[in-house]
Design a protein around this motif. Sequence first.
Motif, PDB file in Angstrom:
ATOM      1  N   PRO A 143       6.178  -2.958  -5.376  1.00  0.00           N
ATOM      2  CA  PRO A 143       5.890  -3.471  -4.135  1.00  0.00           C
ATOM      3  C   PRO A 143       6.656  -4.464  -3.205  1.00  0.00           C
ATOM      4  O   PRO A 143       6.640  -4.482  -2.095  1.00  0.00           O
ATOM      5  N   SER A 144       7.578  -5.080  -4.194  1.00  0.00           N
ATOM      6  CA  SER A 144       8.474  -6.130  -3.390  1.00  0.00           C
ATOM      7  C   SER A 144       9.296  -5.380  -2.459  1.00  0.00           C
ATOM      8  O   SER A 144       9.858  -5.841  -1.330  1.00  0.00           O
ATOM      9  N   THR A 145       9.686  -3.933  -2.554  1.00  0.00           N
ATOM     10  CA  THR A 145      10.828  -3.315  -2.061  1.00  0.00           C
ATOM     11  C   THR A 145      10.080  -2.089  -1.157  1.00  0.00           C
ATOM     12  O   THR A 145      10.830  -1.790  -0.259  1.00  0.00           O
ATOM     13  N   GLY A 146       9.171  -1.878  -1.465  1.00  0.00           N
ATOM     14  CA  GLY A 146       8.551  -0.616  -0.792  1.00  0.00           C
ATOM     15  C   GLY A 146       9.178   0.698  -1.202  1.00  0.00           C
ATOM     16  O   GLY A 146       9.117   1.752  -0.939  1.00  0.00           O
ATOM     17  N   GLU A 147       9.910   0.450  -2.599  1.00  0.00           N
ATOM     18  CA  GLU A 147      10.592   1.733  -3.017  1.00  0.00           C
ATOM     19  C   GLU A 147       9.671   2.696  -3.822  1.00  0.00           C
ATOM     20  O   GLU A 147       9.032   2.160  -4.686  1.00  0.00           O
ATOM     21  N   ILE A 148       9.600   3.773  -3.220  1.00  0.00           N
ATOM     22  CA  ILE A 148       8.802   4.903  -4.174  1.00  0.00           C
ATOM     23  C   ILE A 148       9.222   5.223  -5.403  1.00  0.00           C
ATOM     24  O   ILE A 148      10.269   5.692  -5.458  1.00  0.00           O
ATOM     25  N   LEU A 149       8.547   5.006  -6.624  1.00  0.00           N
ATOM     26  CA  LEU A 149       9.221   5.146  -7.722  1.00  0.00           C
ATOM     27  C   LEU A 149       8.824   6.570  -8.293  1.00  0.00           C
ATOM     28  O   LEU A 149       9.449   6.953  -9.035  1.00  0.00           O
ATOM     29  N   VAL A 192      -0.742   7.665  -0.127  1.00  0.00           N
ATOM     30  CA  VAL A 192       0.379   6.575  -0.146  1.00  0.00           C
ATOM     31  C   VAL A 192      -0.164   5.392   0.796  1.00  0.00           C
ATOM     32  O   VAL A 192       0.427   4.113   0.309  1.00  0.00           O
ATOM     33  N   GLN A 193      -0.914   5.439   1.732  1.00  0.00           N
ATOM     34  CA  GLN A 193      -1.809   4.106   2.420  1.00  0.00           C
ATOM     35  C   GLN A 193      -2.368   3.326   1.470  1.00  0.00           C
ATOM     36  O   GLN A 193      -2.331   2.229   1.457  1.00  0.00           O
ATOM     37  N   MET A 194      -3.065   4.313   0.365  1.00  0.00           N
ATOM     38  CA  MET A 194      -4.012   3.582  -0.672  1.00  0.00           C
ATOM     39  C   MET A 194      -2.753   2.572  -1.330  1.00  0.00           C
ATOM     40  O   MET A 194      -3.127   1.369  -1.744  1.00  0.00           O
ATOM     41  N   CYS A 195      -1.702   3.221  -1.863  1.00  0.00           N
ATOM     42  CA  CYS A 195      -0.879   2.370  -2.700  1.00  0.00           C
ATOM     43  C   CYS A 195      -0.180   1.306  -1.939  1.00  0.00           C
ATOM     44  O   CYS A 195      -0.001   0.262  -2.659  1.00  0.00           O
ATOM     45  N   ASN A 196       0.028   1.433  -0.732  1.00  0.00           N
ATOM     46  CA  ASN A 196       0.545   0.432   0.228  1.00  0.00           C
ATOM     47  C   ASN A 196      -0.271  -0.593   0.398  1.00  0.00           C
ATOM     48  O   ASN A 196       0.012  -1.861   0.278  1.00  0.00           O
ATOM     49  N   LEU A 197      -1.624  -0.351   0.174  1.00  0.00           N
ATOM     50  CA  LEU A 197      -2.771  -1.482   0.220  1.00  0.00           C
ATOM     51  C   LEU A 197      -2.539  -2.499  -1.115  1.00  0.00           C
ATOM     52  O   LEU A 197      -2.430  -3.654  -0.945  1.00  0.00           O
ATOM     53  N   VAL A 198      -2.276  -1.617  -1.998  1.00  0.00           N
ATOM     54  CA  VAL A 198      -2.091  -2.294  -3.462  1.00  0.00           C
ATOM     55  C   VAL A 198      -0.777  -3.197  -3.346  1.00  0.00           C
ATOM     56  O   VAL A 198      -0.731  -4.379  -3.837  1.00  0.00           O
ATOM     57  N   CYS A 199       0.251  -2.736  -2.575  1.00  0.00           N
ATOM     58  CA  CYS A 199       1.612  -3.543  -2.404  1.00  0.00           C
ATOM     59  C   CYS A 199       1.207  -4.918  -1.743  1.00  0.00           C
ATOM     60  O   CYS A 199       1.681  -5.861  -2.153  1.00  0.00           O
ATOM     61  N   ILE A 200       0.469  -4.374  -0.759  1.00  0.00           N
ATOM     62  CA  ILE A 200      -0.095  -5.728   0.318  1.00  0.00           C
ATOM     63  C   ILE A 200      -0.610  -6.966  -0.757  1.00  0.00           C
ATOM     64  O   ILE A 200      -0.067  -8.052  -0.673  1.00  0.00           O
ATOM     65  N   LYS A 221       0.529  -9.044 -13.140  1.00  0.00           N
ATOM     66  CA  LYS A 221      -0.279 -10.098 -11.903  1.00  0.00           C
ATOM     67  C   LYS A 221       0.627 -10.735 -11.137  1.00  0.00           C
ATOM     68  O   LYS A 221       0.516 -10.780 -10.204  1.00  0.00           O
ATOM     69  N   GLU A 222       1.351 -11.617 -11.949  1.00  0.00           N
ATOM     70  CA  GLU A 222       2.223 -12.214 -11.234  1.00  0.00           C
ATOM     71  C   GLU A 222       3.923 -11.530 -10.954  1.00  0.00           C
ATOM     72  O   GLU A 222       4.032 -10.925 -12.438  1.00  0.00           O
ATOM     73  N   ASN A 223       4.341 -11.739 -10.082  1.00  0.00           N
ATOM     74  CA  ASN A 223       5.610 -10.966  -9.794  1.00  0.00           C
ATOM     75  C   ASN A 223       5.655  -9.813 -10.176  1.00  0.00           C
ATOM     76  O   ASN A 223       6.336  -9.090 -11.031  1.00  0.00           O
ATOM     77  N   PRO A 224       4.575  -8.856  -9.380  1.00  0.00           N
ATOM     78  CA  PRO A 224       4.190  -7.355  -9.612  1.00  0.00           C
ATOM     79  C   PRO A 224       5.537  -6.717  -9.615  1.00  0.00           C
ATOM     80  O   PRO A 224       6.442  -6.761  -8.688  1.00  0.00           O
ATOM     81  N   LYS A 225       5.820  -5.514 -10.493  1.00  0.00           N
ATOM     82  CA  LYS A 225       6.698  -4.732 -10.289  1.00  0.00           C
ATOM     83  C   LYS A 225       6.458  -3.229 -10.140  1.00  0.00           C
ATOM     84  O   LYS A 225       7.212  -2.456  -9.518  1.00  0.00           O
ATOM     85  N   ILE A 226       5.267  -2.942 -10.339  1.00  0.00           N
ATOM     86  CA  ILE A 226       4.455  -1.603  -9.606  1.00  0.00           C
ATOM     87  C   ILE A 226       3.230  -1.434  -9.202  1.00  0.00           C
ATOM     88  O   ILE A 226       2.296  -2.390  -9.613  1.00  0.00           O
ATOM     89  N   ALA A 227       2.973  -0.926  -8.450  1.00  0.00           N
ATOM     90  CA  ALA A 227       1.676  -0.544  -7.759  1.00  0.00           C
ATOM     91  C   ALA A 227       1.492   0.834  -7.614  1.00  0.00           C
ATOM     92  O   ALA A 227       2.379   1.713  -7.543  1.00  0.00           O
ATOM     93  N   LEU A 228       0.221   1.254  -7.982  1.00  0.00           N
ATOM     94  CA  LEU A 228      -0.183   2.638  -8.307  1.00  0.00           C
ATOM     95  C   LEU A 228      -1.393   3.247  -7.390  1.00  0.00           C
ATOM     96  O   LEU A 228      -2.294   2.231  -7.369  1.00  0.00           O
ATOM     97  N   ALA A 229      -1.282   4.272  -7.251  1.00  0.00           N
ATOM     98  CA  ALA A 229      -2.790   4.824  -6.634  1.00  0.00           C
ATOM     99  C   ALA A 229      -2.777   6.143  -7.401  1.00  0.00           C
ATOM    100  O   ALA A 229      -1.780   7.070  -7.149  1.00  0.00           O
ATOM    101  N   VAL A 230      -3.934   6.341  -8.141  1.00  0.00           N
ATOM    102  CA  VAL A 230      -4.078   7.738  -8.760  1.00  0.00           C
ATOM    103  C   VAL A 230      -5.054   8.471  -8.333  1.00  0.00           C
ATOM    104  O   VAL A 230      -6.233   7.912  -8.385  1.00  0.00           O
ATOM    105  N   TYR A 231      -5.051   9.521  -7.986  1.00  0.00           N
ATOM    106  CA  TYR A 231      -6.036  10.597  -7.515  1.00  0.00           C
ATOM    107  C   TYR A 231      -6.207  11.724  -8.765  1.00  0.00           C
ATOM    108  O   TYR A 231      -5.235  12.281  -9.008  1.00  0.00           O
ATOM    109  N   VAL A 232      -7.459  11.947  -9.353  1.00  0.00           N
ATOM    110  CA  VAL A 232      -7.526  13.129 -10.158  1.00  0.00           C
ATOM    111  C   VAL A 232      -8.954  13.740  -9.426  1.00  0.00           C
ATOM    112  O   VAL A 232      -9.927  13.175  -9.467  1.00  0.00           O
ATOM    113  N   GLU A 233      -8.859  15.082  -8.773  1.00  0.00           N
ATOM    114  CA  GLU A 233      -9.502  15.551  -7.976  1.00  0.00           C
ATOM    115  C   GLU A 233     -10.831  16.294  -9.030  1.00  0.00           C
ATOM    116  O   GLU A 233     -10.519  16.668  -9.814  1.00  0.00           O
TER     117      GLU A 233
END
Lengths: 440, 602
Positions: free
Chosen positions: B259-265, B451-459, B549-561
């Motif tokens: 989240p803090s850098t926008g880097e896609i892991l 990606v937009q969804m995961c970005n929302l989580v980053c926000i 929760k504090e100082n988050p390291k990873i944000a995720l969006a997972v879709y299983v169709e």
Amino acid sequence: MAASGKQNLQLDWGTIALYGTLVLFGWLSIYSAAFNPLLPSPFTFSEEYGKQLVWIGACVFLIVVILYLDAEVFNKLAVYIYFFFVLLLMLVLVIGKEVNGAKAWFGIGDFGIQPSEFSKIGVGLFLSKFISSSGMQLKNLRTRIQAFAIIGLPAFLILLQPDVGSLLTFLAFILVMYREGMSGNVLIAGFASVVIGTLSIVIGAGRTTYPYFGELSSIWTFIISLFGLSILALIFVRNFVVPRSRRMLYSVVVISMVLASSLAFSINYIVDNVLEKHHKERIYVMLSLPVERQDATYNSEMAKITVGSGGFIGRGFHQGPMTQNNYVPEQWTDFIFSAVAEEWGFLGSVTVILMFFTLIYRLVLLAERQRSQFSRVYGYCVAAIIFMHLLINIGMVLGLAPIIGIPLPFFSYGGSSLMAFTILLFIMIRLDAERLSVFR
Amino acid sequence: MNNDNRRYTFLFIVGTICVIYIVRLFALQVATSEWKNKGSRLTEREVVVYPSRGNIFDRNGKVLVTNQTVYDLMVLPKEVLPFDTLEFCKLVNLPYEELKEILKKSTTYPNVKYKPSPVIKQMLPEEYALFAERLYKFPGFFVQARTLRTYPESLGALLLGDVGEVNKEILEKHPDYRKGDYIGLNGIEKSYEKELRGKRGIKYVYRDNLGVEHSVANGQLDSAAQEGVDLYATIDAELQKYGEQLMQNKRGCIVAIEPSTGEILALVSAPTFDPNLLVGRARGQNFSALARDPLKPLFNRATQAQYRPGSIFKLAQSLTALQLGSITKDTRIACNRGLIGCHGAHSMDDLEMAIVHSCNPYFRGVLQRVVEANRDPNNRAKDAAIGLSIWNEQIRKLGFGSNLGSDLPGMKKGNVPSAEYYNKKYGVEAWNFSTIYSIAIGEGEMLINPVQMCNLVCIIANRGFYVPPHTVRQIGRGGSARSEYVTRVDVGVKPEYFETVVNAMEKVVGPGGTANSIKLSDIVICGKTGTVQNEPREDHSVFVCFAPKENPKIALAVYVEYAGFGGTWAAPISSLMIEKYLKGGTTNKGREELIMNAKILN
Ligand SMILES: [Zn+2]
């Protein structure tokens, strides 16, 4: 069959030396143009230079045979030789192998024999015999027609192949007939025809919009100009020529006008509607007219570049970049002169042209010193045939004549051509060697 | 009749022609160098020295993409000697008919005898090794080395992308490419083509009569090739591989961003394939097989799929309504299931609990408060149009409806319905809030991509900003990311509004929450389950989260169709990913095995 007086043979060693030099120079050029770096030995018989050595060997054999024959044989057998080759020309139309769209070859295994090259020997011998035997006057129309028939029969068969290049070389015999008394007007008419023909192609390639008629081929401009010119000529005749000659000149002008117009019109028609596309393109390339297809100009362009690449002193044997990299397709056959020009430069090319001129000059001298008219006419045949080949072949390489596939005598790769020219030349040398024992 | 003088006419004609030809020779050879120069241009040729393309490393320096040498079998027709074609065909494993065709083509216009033409392109070293020793028996045939891409980790096919030879269309559009050049067609290969490509070098050579090439003018005119720049990707190869394993035999995607850098892991699109399939000779064949696959492995679900956001969208709705002042965190709205369906036992939630319960009537009420604010008291339709425009502007700030300025090529923008959109769809003033309320709960015309969804989580994780998601953190060793990926984008929502949302997301992964099952003892996960309806087929299972929760390291969006409720599949996959990234692996081997073995391809 050995000639009775063979120890008396007075061989013209100058001509023989010239022949040897040309053949050697030719072989060197083939060796350079067709060179395969992986098989550098001249005796590589899978490559053109190896094969040509075989042909040269065969020529040495033929020369010995010819020199051992009685000179009389050629006169006596002239008719049979002629018809033998006519027969071959008929046969080749039936069982010949088609190469580049022409049925001109007998294929024997890997080798091919081209009867049209040899047929010139027959025509030369027969024509010489015909002109000399009766002391005939070529001014006589009947004789002239008969002479043209001798030339025309094989020419017609070659046209059927069709092999335009070989056909054109038969024009050589017109020069011979001129020497033997045919009216010079034929030559002048021929020259005028070439000029009018060229102009009609160049002008006819364009299109012009005419009042009332719309857009038509520009050939009409040319014909209208011819018409205008003849009217000017008629006015000139009327005002400046003595009355007694006027009548005759009027008809000359009118007939010339009609002939010139129909020539211009029919050539234009043939180029546009009869000739195949690639022939038309070759003619257009020669006349620097625009051609649609890029590759139509390729050979001509490459030949000119190769010649130009040589410069004044040439790139040196085996050093011509264009030649060594095979930019000119099949350079060792009809385009061999471009290899000479690149590797030996302006100096070498001029030397080759001068050698040919010397050979032709020498042949004319030989011809003129013959006591027998048969030998003299034959000598002119040889000189004229070599000249026609020179004219067309080098003209083609230099971009002054259309791409017409005919060999450069003694230079181009190919057994038929080399052997035919060797026989042609050495029959003359053999005839000349006995000139003193022949009486008129 | 004596015609003796005619000998001179004859000689005169011959002489004239000879003179004409000599003059012509002079013109071509001596008077001008035009023809000679044309010749030089033909015989001296430019040899292109291909640069090797830049390597791509993962964020820990592991090689993701590098080059391998391949061999093109070439023929130089001028030097070919008669050879045993059958033996040759057997040796190089080529059908006789094909060889015949190739040899014919190699000497027909515009190919010429003195220029090499390819016989077999891009043989792998092991293929070449099979006949390298015996090639000498066939003069005129030789091999030419080139480089091709190779993917040692066999992962991230769509993320990394592939390269191919430029085609005619590309050549027309990009004049600085030439026939035979490679170009990135997808993924990082495409978006960082300029850096990876390097610079072509040029060597001028001429061939002598032995066919040996020499440099022209001692190489003074030559220019050296410049190798492509190495890239250090934001990807964590371990995490990416793990994600691909978790997603095997499923359709869907995982987007993981710091989240803090926008880097896609990690950016997983399933089903995936081995990127090495699209390299070398088998490329064409493999490509068409992949293109025909009904599961569409070439379709990048993470960037190109557009889903309805479903319940997860309630997070965005909350932030928007708070910021617009339409609600406060204490606003309570009745769960009136007559207006819209709901589930679970609750009746009058505040915002936090409404998010936890994913209360549909609540969020219908939230959007109604945003859209129908009596800005035009006399006309309900006009009022909705004004309200929707205000809502649209605010929600777009969260990154919806745009490609976020990301370096992922071909990213879809989704759809954020605007007043104009509904005017077009229904007619001006022919719609009002009750026509469009389904967008309140992320259904209806609303479309987003993962990606937009995961970005929302980053926000949310960042409490108010995001950095555009990107895939490359260093251009060149020790370099930096592109400048647009080091600046934060503020979304214009006050930080305090995020606390309610974050707390709610924490409760989702807690007692009574919809994703309670994935709660970890040592890491606080904040998440939100979702389902995307696909009537009549099964719902897509969706889960978004960040951790800790504090100082988050990873944000995720997972879709299983087509996998049903979000808590069933997407949530456990998320937790396994979090454990992998933060702790190097999970202790819950049973869950890991269950997920990896699950096959959801109905
Ligand atoms: Zn509810």
